[in-house]
Motif scaffolding. Sequence first.
Motif, PDB file in Angstrom:
ATOM      1  N   ARG A  89       1.874  -5.462  -2.039  1.00 27.32           N
ATOM      2  CA  ARG A  89       0.832  -4.620  -2.649  1.00 27.32           C
ATOM      3  C   ARG A  89      -0.334  -5.496  -3.113  1.00 27.32           C
ATOM      4  O   ARG A  89      -1.491  -5.115  -2.984  1.00 27.32           O
ATOM      5  CB  ARG A  89       1.401  -3.824  -3.818  1.00 27.32           C
ATOM      6  N   HIS A  90       0.006  -6.660  -3.669  1.00 23.19           N
ATOM      7  CA  HIS A  90      -1.045  -7.589  -4.097  1.00 23.19           C
ATOM      8  C   HIS A  90      -1.811  -8.133  -2.888  1.00 23.19           C
ATOM      9  O   HIS A  90      -3.037  -8.263  -2.932  1.00 23.19           O
ATOM     10  CB  HIS A  90      -0.456  -8.732  -4.923  1.00 23.19           C
ATOM     11  N   LEU A  91      -1.092  -8.432  -1.827  1.00 19.93           N
ATOM     12  CA  LEU A  91      -1.736  -8.900  -0.604  1.00 19.93           C
ATOM     13  C   LEU A  91      -2.652  -7.809  -0.048  1.00 19.93           C
ATOM     14  O   LEU A  91      -3.764  -8.097   0.421  1.00 19.93           O
ATOM     15  CB  LEU A  91      -0.684  -9.307   0.428  1.00 19.93           C
ATOM     16  N   ALA A 132       1.852  -2.732   2.659  1.00 23.23           N
ATOM     17  CA  ALA A 132       2.147  -2.328   1.283  1.00 23.23           C
ATOM     18  C   ALA A 132       2.786  -0.961   1.150  1.00 23.23           C
ATOM     19  O   ALA A 132       3.284  -0.622   0.083  1.00 23.23           O
ATOM     20  CB  ALA A 132       0.856  -2.358   0.461  1.00 23.23           C
ATOM     21  N   THR A 133       2.752  -0.157   2.184  1.00 26.44           N
ATOM     22  CA  THR A 133       3.293   1.189   2.086  1.00 26.44           C
ATOM     23  C   THR A 133       4.534   1.312   2.953  1.00 26.44           C
ATOM     24  O   THR A 133       4.764   0.484   3.833  1.00 26.44           O
ATOM     25  CB  THR A 133       2.253   2.233   2.523  1.00 26.44           C
ATOM     26  N   ILE A 154      -7.103   9.830  -3.818  1.00 27.96           N
ATOM     27  CA  ILE A 154      -5.835   9.711  -3.117  1.00 27.96           C
ATOM     28  C   ILE A 154      -4.649  10.069  -4.010  1.00 27.96           C
ATOM     29  O   ILE A 154      -3.602  10.463  -3.536  1.00 27.96           O
ATOM     30  CB  ILE A 154      -5.636   8.282  -2.543  1.00 27.96           C
ATOM     31  N   GLY A 155      -4.820   9.891  -5.315  1.00 33.55           N
ATOM     32  CA  GLY A 155      -3.722  10.154  -6.230  1.00 33.55           C
ATOM     33  C   GLY A 155      -2.811   8.965  -6.458  1.00 33.55           C
ATOM     34  O   GLY A 155      -1.733   9.102  -7.028  1.00 33.55           O
ATOM     35  N   VAL A 156      -3.225   7.807  -5.999  1.00 30.68           N
ATOM     36  CA  VAL A 156      -2.440   6.586  -6.152  1.00 30.68           C
ATOM     37  C   VAL A 156      -3.303   5.543  -6.837  1.00 30.68           C
ATOM     38  O   VAL A 156      -4.443   5.323  -6.428  1.00 30.68           O
ATOM     39  CB  VAL A 156      -1.968   6.041  -4.783  1.00 30.68           C
ATOM     40  N   LYS A 157      -2.770   4.897  -7.868  1.00 29.87           N
ATOM     41  CA  LYS A 157      -3.510   3.849  -8.570  1.00 29.87           C
ATOM     42  C   LYS A 157      -3.085   2.503  -7.983  1.00 29.87           C
ATOM     43  O   LYS A 157      -1.987   2.016  -8.257  1.00 29.87           O
ATOM     44  CB  LYS A 157      -3.227   3.908 -10.064  1.00 29.87           C
ATOM     45  N   PRO A 158      -3.940   1.869  -7.175  1.00 28.08           N
ATOM     46  CA  PRO A 158      -3.546   0.635  -6.515  1.00 28.08           C
ATOM     47  C   PRO A 158      -3.474  -0.568  -7.438  1.00 28.08           C
ATOM     48  O   PRO A 158      -2.715  -1.489  -7.198  1.00 28.08           O
ATOM     49  CB  PRO A 158      -4.608   0.438  -5.441  1.00 28.08           C
ATOM     50  N   ILE A 159      -4.267  -0.558  -8.500  1.00 24.62           N
ATOM     51  CA  ILE A 159      -4.269  -1.666  -9.449  1.00 24.62           C
ATOM     52  C   ILE A 159      -3.759  -1.125 -10.793  1.00 24.62           C
ATOM     53  O   ILE A 159      -4.395  -0.277 -11.396  1.00 24.62           O
ATOM     54  CB  ILE A 159      -5.688  -2.249  -9.646  1.00 24.62           C
ATOM     55  N   ALA A 160      -2.611  -1.621 -11.211  1.00 22.96           N
ATOM     56  CA  ALA A 160      -2.029  -1.127 -12.466  1.00 22.96           C
ATOM     57  C   ALA A 160      -2.703  -1.752 -13.676  1.00 22.96           C
ATOM     58  O   ALA A 160      -3.248  -2.808 -13.641  1.00 22.96           O
ATOM     59  CB  ALA A 160      -0.544  -1.427 -12.501  1.00 22.96           C
TER      60      ALA A 160
END
Length: 192
Positions: free
Chosen positions: A74-76, A120-121, A186-192
């Motif tokens: 996910r970080h990559l 990442a997915t 999108i409904g997804v938070k890529p960076i927490a």
Amino acid sequence: MTLMLLGLLLFVGMHSIPMLAPDWRGRMVARLGLMPWKGLYTVITLLGLALIVIGFAQARQAPTLMHAPALALRHLNSLFTLIAFVMVLAAYVPRNHFKAWLRHPMLAGTALWAGGHLLATAWLHDYVLFGAFLVWALASFFALRRRDVRTGMQVAAGTLAGDAIAIVLGLAGWAVFAFWLHLWLIGVKPIA
């Protein structure tokens, strides 16, 4: 998933015409006229995009998990996406080294975006969406590079000012998307 597949067929299909059927495009422009062709192209592309968005949203309601990706991926993906934003903006910023070197930085950026998301997915609908964009972007990138060499196409030399503008705009666009728009759209938070 069916709507997303139909949307991908329309969207990627229209964007593949320069690679797969440049002569056919020329005949269509001659037959219809440039502006009607552009109008038809735009309508089909927007219809494809709408079907992709609706189909992707529907597929997310009944997801199929393929595997569990490592958190490091996910970080990559965040790094790949950041670079992708810079590449896409470089396609529009005059006289930058990214465009001078790659010639088609938007396609390179799209490939990085799609490839990073594939890492990442882990959902089937993600594989279909990002896999289709990755294959199309890479195929188009190399086909258009070959065409550029064959036709002797020249690209303006890059400048540090052009590079700086592309980088700053790309970083700003990535930050807005990563920290706000991705969650909202999108409904997804890529960076927490």
